[in-house]
Every structure is written in C-alpha cells, then in structure tokens.
Design a protein around this motif. Structure first.
Motif, PDB file in Angstrom:
ATOM      1  N   UNK A  37       0.841  -1.196   0.000  1.00  0.00           N
ATOM      2  CA  UNK A  37       0.000   0.000   0.000  1.00  0.00           C
ATOM      3  C   UNK A  37       0.880   1.252   0.000  1.00  0.00           C
ATOM      4  N   UNK A  38       0.321   2.348  -0.492  1.00  0.00           N
ATOM      5  CA  UNK A  38       1.037   3.627  -0.414  1.00  0.00           C
ATOM      6  C   UNK A  38       0.835   4.305   0.942  1.00  0.00           C
ATOM      7  N   UNK A  39      -0.048   3.755   1.774  1.00  0.00           N
ATOM      8  CA  UNK A  39      -0.404   4.447   3.015  1.00  0.00           C
ATOM      9  C   UNK A  39       0.693   4.299   4.069  1.00  0.00           C
ATOM     10  N   UNK A  40       0.913   5.360   4.864  1.00  0.00           N
ATOM     11  CA  UNK A  40       1.830   5.200   5.995  1.00  0.00           C
ATOM     12  C   UNK A  40       1.242   4.195   6.993  1.00  0.00           C
ATOM     13  N   UNK A  41       2.105   3.440   7.656  1.00  0.00           N
ATOM     14  CA  UNK A  41       1.603   2.395   8.558  1.00  0.00           C
ATOM     15  C   UNK A  41       0.818   2.994   9.733  1.00  0.00           C
ATOM     16  N   UNK A  42       0.059   2.133  10.402  1.00  0.00           N
ATOM     17  CA  UNK A  42      -0.759   2.580  11.532  1.00  0.00           C
ATOM     18  C   UNK A  42       0.130   3.194  12.617  1.00  0.00           C
ATOM     19  N   UNK A  43      -0.307   4.319  13.210  1.00  0.00           N
ATOM     20  CA  UNK A  43       0.480   4.908  14.306  1.00  0.00           C
ATOM     21  C   UNK A  43       0.725   3.896  15.425  1.00  0.00           C
ATOM     22  N   UNK A  44      -0.235   3.016  15.674  1.00  0.00           N
ATOM     23  CA  UNK A  44      -0.050   2.015  16.738  1.00  0.00           C
ATOM     24  C   UNK A  44       1.216   1.192  16.480  1.00  0.00           C
ATOM     25  N   UNK A  45       1.487   0.927  15.203  1.00  0.00           N
ATOM     26  CA  UNK A  45       2.667   0.113  14.872  1.00  0.00           C
ATOM     27  C   UNK A  45       3.933   0.962  14.971  1.00  0.00           C
ATOM     28  N   UNK A  46       3.896   2.166  14.385  1.00  0.00           N
ATOM     29  CA  UNK A  46       5.143   2.958  14.429  1.00  0.00           C
ATOM     30  C   UNK A  46       5.499   3.315  15.859  1.00  0.00           C
ATOM     31  N   UNK A  47       4.470   3.594  16.684  1.00  0.00           N
ATOM     32  CA  UNK A  47       4.775   3.942  18.084  1.00  0.00           C
ATOM     33  C   UNK A  47       5.396   2.754  18.817  1.00  0.00           C
ATOM     34  N   UNK A  48       4.850   1.587  18.560  1.00  0.00           N
ATOM     35  CA  UNK A  48       5.389   0.410  19.248  1.00  0.00           C
ATOM     36  C   UNK A  48       6.822   0.112  18.813  1.00  0.00           C
ATOM     37  N   UNK A  49       7.054   0.199  17.515  1.00  0.00           N
ATOM     38  CA  UNK A  49       8.415  -0.088  17.033  1.00  0.00           C
ATOM     39  C   UNK A  49       9.389   0.977  17.536  1.00  0.00           C
ATOM     40  N   UNK A  50       8.933   2.235  17.562  1.00  0.00           N
ATOM     41  CA  UNK A  50       9.807   3.308  18.066  1.00  0.00           C
ATOM     42  C   UNK A  50      10.158   3.033  19.532  1.00  0.00           C
ATOM     43  N   UNK A  51       9.171   2.566  20.302  1.00  0.00           N
ATOM     44  CA  UNK A  51       9.439   2.304  21.717  1.00  0.00           C
ATOM     45  C   UNK A  51      10.433   1.154  21.884  1.00  0.00           C
TER      46      UNK A  51
END
Ligand SMILES: Cc1ncc(COP(=O)(O)O)c(C=O)c1O
Length: 387
Positions: A37-51
């Motif tokens: 997809x062209x969409x940015x990933x769900x914030x729930x995922x980016x936040x978890x990976x960032x943490x």
C-alpha cells in the motif's frame, strides 16, 4: 473530510522517493503493481516499534514456548473475529506466507504430482509449482463455477489445493455455500487444502440494502470437521497492515501428517521469528483496528470510483469492483493492445502487473493496485489513458 491517518493526502513526490520495490523498481513511472500500500503504517505500529528501538534492547526475546506472541494472538483473533479456535500447539511462526505454502507442497507431494489452484492465480504460486516440478491443475474462479471445479478435481485427482481465500488477483470472496461445497469436494478427493488467508482483513462488507451475508471472512478450517482435518491455514498481518518487508507470517496445521512431518525437523530448522516483525504484528492486531477501518473506507471508495475513472479514461476496459483485496483485475482485451496491455501503460508512465503472469485467463488483462489516495488513483488511471 477527516483524514486522521493521512490516507487521502499522499504527496506524489514523497511517494516517488519511497524506498522499496514498489516505487524504486520502475523509476519514473507511477507504481500500481506489487501488492504494497502507499499508506503510511498505523500509528499504533510505528509507536510500538519506536518504543522497542528507543529502549535499545534488541536481544533474544523472552517469549516462552513457541509460538511467538503474534502466533498466540493469531489464535485469539481467529476466535474473536471469525469464531474459529485454532489449536495453539499447531501454530508455527514463519518468515512469510509463501514459505508456508512451499513447505506444505514440498512435504506432502512429489515432483510430477498435480496441484490445484484457481486461475488467474497469484503468480508466485505458479512459479513455485513450476520450480518444484509439480503439475498445475487450473480451476475456474466463481461460486457459479463450483460444479466445474468438482469435475476438474474428479478428473485430474490432485492431492493438494492451494486456496487463495480471498482471491488474488480477482478479489473473489468465498462465501459459506461455496466453501462448504469445496470442503465436500476436498473430502471426496482426499485433498489437502492450503488456505492462504492473507487478504482476509481486506474483505468489503456488502451494502446494507443488499440482503447477503455479514460474515466477511470464513476461515476454511472452520467450515466443517473434515475441512479442519485437511486444512493448512497460512496468513499474516503484512497485507492488511502494509508490513511486507518485516517478514513474519503464521501457519496453523490442521493436517495431522504435515504436523507430524514438521515436528520431525530439528528445532530452529525453519529459523526463529524476528522480534520487530512480531512486535509489529501484535501492535497491528491489538491496536490497529481504527487505522484498518479508515483504510477500508478509502479502498471502498477507490474500488467504486475506478468504474467511472476507467469509463472516462479507458473506455472499453472491463472491470467489476472486487469484493476483497485492493487489487483491480481489469480486462483490457477490447482496447486493441494485444495480450500484454501492461506494455502500453508502461510507455504512458504507469507500472501495473501484466495479466499473463497470473496464468488462466490473464491474457489481455492487467492487475492494478488501488491502495493509494483517491487523487493518486485518479492520476494513475488518467496516465494509463494517455492524459
Ligand atoms: C495471496 C498472497 N499470498 C501471499 C503473498 C505474499 O506474502 P508473503 O510475502 O508473506 O509471502 C501475497 C502478496 O501479495 C498474496 O497476495
């Protein structure tokens, strides 16, 4: 229109510089081919990976016995979403869905054996079967063609069916009566059914004014006891949540002989799951529902909008909005562009997937990826039309 996840406001310049195969393999063309997809990933995922990264510890995870937490969550999610309770003992973490399909084919069949699948088919299945020297038995797609499916299976006697459920590239959604019939056919022919359910979160609901069913997805293994015993279910969070590069998938093995064969391999023979990929799948399946419903709204709009866009920019192209997936299977055979109309769209500046790659009736077709903003979809189709 509210757009909390930025799905409608994709910047073409940023898209063109997106790393990864979709936008980089064919520079200079609008990318509507591979199923990312062209969409940015769900914030729930980016936040978890960032943490996870911010904590600075990427050592061996402390997960306890297999499967991984994502594998366990798969079982819970199947039960809460679709009323199917997989046996946790029979859940295996994998690197990807194709690995699971290949394992089943490799361990349960021999070179030369006939293997059935609905065509047009997701091309890596066809390529895998050719590489593994299996004989491809093509089945027609469509609930109204189930009798043909039954007679082909009776005549060709395959021992394994790869069920792409829902179906790529046509977007066909297998509803309960067709699945029940398939399960009966499988029982009569003693078929192993490898059910690839990677697109199962991407099924569109029926409009409220049409009286059909509300079960958007029915795991093949849940259809009957016999189906459960012959099913190998393979899926992943990667398609619906746009995580294909992370490489994690899950397989549930209802088929006793395959489970026995898998258990005979030494520990770690198939590798061990990736911490980041498992964290991402857990975040997707735990906290990604809002993002996914926003994505489904855009995809629903796009699949209907494409009817008008094609009529305007490519009159003569034939297309029915898919019931599932974000892929449009477009019959271009009346455009006078031969068997591979992909070539003319390439010349005009759009990369789509060529129909013949999918076998079956793929000649004259293209597969177009609609997982982008409505504005970008419009630009893609206008460019395909030579604007
Ligand atoms: C039906 C189907 N199965 C499998 C895959 C690939 O999954 P993976 O990368 O996990 O092998 C795709 C990707 O588009 C797909 O459409």
């Amino acid at each position: 229109m509210s757009d909390p996840f930025g799905l409608r406001s994709l910047d073409p310049a940023i898209l063109a510089s997106t790393p990864g195969m979709k936008w980089q393999a064919h520079p200079g063309r609008l990318a509507a081919w591979v199923a990312d997809m062209d969409f940015p990933i769900a914030p729930a995922i980016s936040e978890r990976l960032a943490a996870v990264v911010a904590h600075g510890s990427l050592g061996y995870p402390h997960w306890g016995p297999a499967p991984s937490p994502a594998g366990r969550l798969f079982a819970e999610r199947m039960s809460s979403r679709w009323g199917w309770s997989p046996d946790v003992e029979r859940i295996h973490d994998l690197a990807d869905v194709l690995q699971g399909v290949r394992i089943a084919v490799e361990l349960l069949t021999e070179p030369g054996d006939p293997i059935a699948l609905h065509t047009p088919a997701y091309h890596p299945f066809l390529n895998s079967l050719r590489e593994m020297d299996r004989r491809i038995v093509e089945l027609p797609v469509g609930a109204d063609r189930i009798d043909e499916v039954a007679s082909i299976i009776a005549a060709e006697r395959p021992s394994l069916l790869i069920l792409c459920h829902p179906h790529n590239p046509t977007g066909h959604r297998f509803r309960r009566p067709e699945l029940e019939r398939l399960a009966e056919i499988a029982e009569a022919a003693d078929l192993v059914v490898v059910s690839d359910e990677i697109h199962s979160d991407l099924v569109h609901e029926d409009p409220p004014d049409i009286e059909t069913d509300t079960e958007t997805h029915i795991p093949f293994a849940s259809v009957s006891e016999s189906a459960a015993r012959r099913a190998v279910t393979v899926t992943s969070a990667s398609k619906a949540f746009n995580l294909a590069g992370l490489r994690w998938a899950v397989m549930h093995v209802g088929h006793a002989e395959l489970e026995r064969r898998l258990r005979s391999f030494p520990d770690h023979f198939f590798g061990a799951p990736n911490l980041i990929a498992v964290e991402a799948a857990v975040a997707a399946w735990t906290d990604g529902a809002d993002w996914l419903s926003a994505v489904m709204e855009v995809l629903d709009e796009n699949r209907h909008r494409l009817v008008d866009l094609l009529e305007h920019h490519l009159p003569g192209a034939r297309y029915t909005p898919p019931e599932a997936t974000y892929l449009a299977w477009i019959d271009c055979s009346h455009l006078g562009e031969g068997e591979v109309p992909r070539d003319i769209f390439r010349e005009r500046g759009v990369e789509v997937s060529p129909g013949p790659q999918f076998g079956g009736e793929g000649s004259g077709h293209v597969r177009l990826n609609m997982a982008t903003s409505p504005a970008m979809l419009e630009r893609i189709v206008a460019t395909m039309g030579g604007a």
